[in-house]
Design a protein around this motif. Structure first.
Motif, PDB file in Angstrom:
ATOM      1  N   ARG A   1       0.810  -1.218   0.000  1.00  0.00           N
ATOM      2  CA  ARG A   1       0.000   0.000   0.000  1.00  0.00           C
ATOM      3  C   ARG A   1       0.850   1.278   0.000  1.00  0.00           C
ATOM      4  NH1 ARG A   1      -4.122  -1.667   4.796  1.00  0.00           N
ATOM      5  NH2 ARG A   1      -4.924  -3.547   3.820  1.00  0.00           N
ATOM      6  N   LEU A   2       2.117   1.166   0.244  1.00  0.00           N
ATOM      7  CA  LEU A   2       2.964   2.353   0.305  1.00  0.00           C
ATOM      8  C   LEU A   2       3.152   2.955  -1.086  1.00  0.00           C
ATOM      9  CD1 LEU A   2       5.799   1.199   2.726  1.00  0.00           C
ATOM     10  CD2 LEU A   2       3.955   2.795   3.204  1.00  0.00           C
ATOM     11  N   PRO A   3       3.313   4.274  -1.149  1.00  0.00           N
ATOM     12  CA  PRO A   3       3.584   4.899  -2.452  1.00  0.00           C
ATOM     13  C   PRO A   3       4.998   4.567  -2.916  1.00  0.00           C
ATOM     14  CG  PRO A   3       3.659   6.530  -0.698  1.00  0.00           C
ATOM     15  CD  PRO A   3       3.195   5.258  -0.073  1.00  0.00           C
ATOM     16  N   GLN A   4       5.225   4.767  -4.212  1.00  0.00           N
ATOM     17  CA  GLN A   4       6.548   4.476  -4.764  1.00  0.00           C
ATOM     18  C   GLN A   4       7.624   5.374  -4.168  1.00  0.00           C
ATOM     19  OE1 GLN A   4       7.600   2.072  -6.817  1.00  0.00           O
ATOM     20  NE2 GLN A   4       5.553   1.179  -6.782  1.00  0.00           N
ATOM     21  N   SER A   5       7.248   6.621  -3.875  1.00  0.00           N
ATOM     22  CA  SER A   5       8.214   7.574  -3.336  1.00  0.00           C
ATOM     23  C   SER A   5       7.505   8.481  -2.341  1.00  0.00           C
ATOM     24  CB  SER A   5       8.814   8.406  -4.468  1.00  0.00           C
ATOM     25  OG  SER A   5       9.647   9.403  -3.931  1.00  0.00           O
TER      26      SER A   5
END
Length: 81
Positions: free
Chosen positions: A61-65
């Motif tokens: 679920r984390l964003p790429q950056s």
């Protein structure tokens, strides 16, 4: 069990060898695993698998950056004229 000790000389000694008795605070079952240990190990394995699955879902679920997008780069350059 009989053990014969043969020294270099002419005499021969026969000694009765015995297994030493365990210390008073340790019986013959000391150091052996019990069925409770199997249950504890299985519970730890299930908990570890549950944690791995949970953390894998959270990581997906984390964003790429985490860098904030540069606001100046997003704006279109103004045409002069």
């Amino acid at each position: 069990m009989l053990v014969e000790l043969v020294p270099v000389g002419d005499t021969v000694a026969t000694v009765l060898a015995q297994n030493p008795e365990p210390p008073a605070n340790q019986g013959e079952e000391f150091g052996k695993a019990s069925p409770v240990a199997l249950v504890v190990i299985l519970c730890l394995a299930v908990a570890t698998i549950a944690l791995i699955v949970s953390m894998t879902r959270r990581i997906r679920r984390l964003p790429q950056s985490f860098d904030e997008p540069d606001k100046d780069a997003e704006k279109e350059p103004e045409q002069q004229g």
